[in-house]
Design an enzyme around this catalytic site. Structure first.
Site, PDB file in Angstrom:
ATOM      1  N   ARG A 115      -1.815  -0.917  -6.076  1.00 38.73           N
ATOM      2  CA  ARG A 115      -2.673  -1.226  -7.219  1.00 38.73           C
ATOM      3  C   ARG A 115      -2.537  -0.198  -8.339  1.00 38.73           C
ATOM      4  O   ARG A 115      -2.997  -0.431  -9.453  1.00 38.73           O
ATOM      5  CB  ARG A 115      -4.135  -1.295  -6.763  1.00 38.73           C
ATOM      6  CG  ARG A 115      -4.439  -2.462  -5.837  1.00 38.73           C
ATOM      7  CD  ARG A 115      -5.858  -2.434  -5.312  1.00 38.73           C
ATOM      8  NE  ARG A 115      -6.064  -1.283  -4.426  1.00 38.73           N
ATOM      9  CZ  ARG A 115      -6.922  -0.308  -4.657  1.00 38.73           C
ATOM     10  NH1 ARG A 115      -7.639  -0.301  -5.774  1.00 38.73           N
ATOM     11  NH2 ARG A 115      -7.056   0.684  -3.802  1.00 38.73           N
TER      12      ARG A 115
ATOM     13  N   GLY B  30      -4.519   6.634  15.532  1.00 41.61           N
ATOM     14  CA  GLY B  30      -5.846   7.225  15.554  1.00 41.61           C
ATOM     15  C   GLY B  30      -6.072   7.961  14.246  1.00 41.61           C
ATOM     16  O   GLY B  30      -5.752   7.463  13.165  1.00 41.61           O
TER      17      GLY B  30
ATOM     18  N   TYR C 294     -15.236  -3.003  10.168  1.00 47.12           N
ATOM     19  CA  TYR C 294     -13.903  -2.401  10.102  1.00 47.12           C
ATOM     20  C   TYR C 294     -13.168  -2.636  11.417  1.00 47.12           C
ATOM     21  O   TYR C 294     -11.995  -3.039  11.412  1.00 47.12           O
ATOM     22  CB  TYR C 294     -13.988  -0.909   9.803  1.00 47.12           C
ATOM     23  CG  TYR C 294     -12.630  -0.239   9.831  1.00 47.12           C
ATOM     24  CD1 TYR C 294     -11.680  -0.529   8.851  1.00 47.12           C
ATOM     25  CD2 TYR C 294     -12.278   0.648  10.847  1.00 47.12           C
ATOM     26  CE1 TYR C 294     -10.421   0.058   8.886  1.00 47.12           C
ATOM     27  CE2 TYR C 294     -11.025   1.241  10.884  1.00 47.12           C
ATOM     28  CZ  TYR C 294     -10.100   0.941   9.900  1.00 47.12           C
ATOM     29  OH  TYR C 294      -8.852   1.515   9.943  1.00 47.12           O
TER      30      TYR C 294
ATOM     31  N   GLY D 215      -0.326   7.981   1.468  1.00 41.31           N
ATOM     32  CA  GLY D 215      -0.459   7.959   2.912  1.00 41.31           C
ATOM     33  C   GLY D 215       0.716   7.386   3.667  1.00 41.31           C
ATOM     34  O   GLY D 215       1.885   7.659   3.367  1.00 41.31           O
TER      35      GLY D 215
ATOM     36  N   GLY E 275       0.820  -1.212   0.000  1.00 36.90           N
ATOM     37  CA  GLY E 275       0.000   0.000   0.000  1.00 36.90           C
ATOM     38  C   GLY E 275       0.849   1.254   0.000  1.00 36.90           C
ATOM     39  O   GLY E 275       0.555   2.213   0.716  1.00 36.90           O
TER      40      GLY E 275
ATOM     41  N   LYS F  61      -9.645  -4.809  12.139  1.00 39.90           N
ATOM     42  CA  LYS F  61      -8.450  -4.274  12.789  1.00 39.90           C
ATOM     43  C   LYS F  61      -8.181  -4.955  14.130  1.00 39.90           C
ATOM     44  O   LYS F  61      -7.029  -5.045  14.563  1.00 39.90           O
ATOM     45  CB  LYS F  61      -8.577  -2.760  12.954  1.00 39.90           C
ATOM     46  CG  LYS F  61      -8.445  -2.005  11.634  1.00 39.90           C
ATOM     47  CD  LYS F  61      -7.103  -2.273  10.960  1.00 39.90           C
ATOM     48  CE  LYS F  61      -6.882  -1.457   9.716  1.00 39.90           C
ATOM     49  NZ  LYS F  61      -5.569  -1.670   9.090  1.00 39.90           N
TER      50      LYS F  61
ATOM     51  N   GLU G 124      -5.902   9.484   2.568  1.00 41.19           N
ATOM     52  CA  GLU G 124      -7.062   9.210   1.712  1.00 41.19           C
ATOM     53  C   GLU G 124      -8.058   8.274   2.396  1.00 41.19           C
ATOM     54  O   GLU G 124      -9.072   7.902   1.807  1.00 41.19           O
ATOM     55  CB  GLU G 124      -6.594   8.561   0.402  1.00 41.19           C
ATOM     56  CG  GLU G 124      -5.762   9.477  -0.476  1.00 41.19           C
ATOM     57  CD  GLU G 124      -5.329   8.792  -1.757  1.00 41.19           C
ATOM     58  OE1 GLU G 124      -5.569   7.575  -1.904  1.00 41.19           O
ATOM     59  OE2 GLU G 124      -4.747   9.479  -2.622  1.00 41.19           O
TER      60      GLU G 124
END
Length: 254
Positions: free
Chosen positions: A35, A183, A152, A14, A10, A156, A188
């Site tokens: 991607r 946090g 979600y 970010g 990824g 996590k 994005e």
């Protein structure tokens, strides 16, 4: 002497992108996955001169492609010293009774299964060499559950549990396993969660100073630089304005 190698998933934006650039500045050669090929091309231009760079375009949820690509790295790239499992996402913010099944699949497939697929490909080399650092990027949502966070938060929490399990299983091999649980970080993230609704995403970060991707990359730099006998196993990091997942001191003016 060859540089050490870091693999970051990824890495197109970010935290992943900031971590890749930070590690490159530390002297690591970089394998970056994502991607979006155009974003990886942009990343290449931001890395310091002299650092080797291997961009890999694939989706971490594609088990066959992950195994094929990471299982057949060129020999000069195969000894990975640092793995950062950063790829992840949030889709939607709906109560469980109206949740979208496609959103649920995306979160579990990327946040949990993707992390496992990548780790499965990289860990055997680390156990063989009896060295390595694995950093799993979790979330405060892996420590708390908040309204409409259901799946979600579940994904996590799974990352947190898997990280702890990795640390136990890999302990005999001297491999460091670290969980970083941020946090609110202005990336994005909210744009993806709200499916491209820019105005709604912007409100998440208004009225206070959120964390930045570089703040997390700075932590990555710190933990990677610890002596061999030191591991910062479990790190929760919040902006000063945030006291809990849904408790943020905002100074909004009309």
């Amino acid at each position: 002497m060859e540089n050490k190698i870091a693999l970051i998933t990824g890495a197109t934006s970010g935290i992943g992108k900031a971590s890749a650039i930070t590690l490159a500045k530390m002297g690591y050669d970089i394998i970056a996955t994502g991607r979006r090929k155009d974003r990886l091309d942009e990343l290449a231009k931001e890395l310091p001169a002299g650092v080797r760079f291997l961009p890999l375009v694939f989706d971490v949820r594609d088990r066959e492609k992950v195994g094929k690509i990471l299982g057949n790295l060129p020999s000069e790239w195969s000894s990975i010293d640092v793995l950062i499992n950063n790829a992840g996402n949030a889709h939607g913010l709906d109560p469980i009774q109206t949740g979208n099944l496609d959103d649920w699949d995306a979160m579990m497939d990327i946040n949990v299964k993707g992390l496992l697929y990548v780790s499965k490909a990289i860990i055997p080399g680390m156990t063989e060499r009896k060295s390595g650092i694995i950093i799993n990027i979790g979330s405060i949502a892996g420590k708390e559950v908040y309204p409409n966070g259901n799946v979600y938060c579940g994904s996590k929490h799974a990352v947190d549990a898997i990280t702890k399990g990795m640390r136990i299983d890999l302990n005999p091999f001297g491999i460091k396993v670290i969980g970083i649980h941020p946090g609110l970080v202005e990336t994005e993230f909210s744009l993806v969660r709200f499916k491209g609704d820019e105005k709604r995403a912007e409100t998440v970060y208004q009225g206070y100073e959120p964390l930045l991707a570089q703040d997390i990359a700075d932590i990555v730099e710190f933990v990677v630089n610890r002596p061999a006998h030191v591991v910062l196993a479990d790190i929760v990091v919040l902006p000063t304005a945030q006291a809990a997942a849904t408790l943020v001191k905002k100074n909004l003016t009309s």
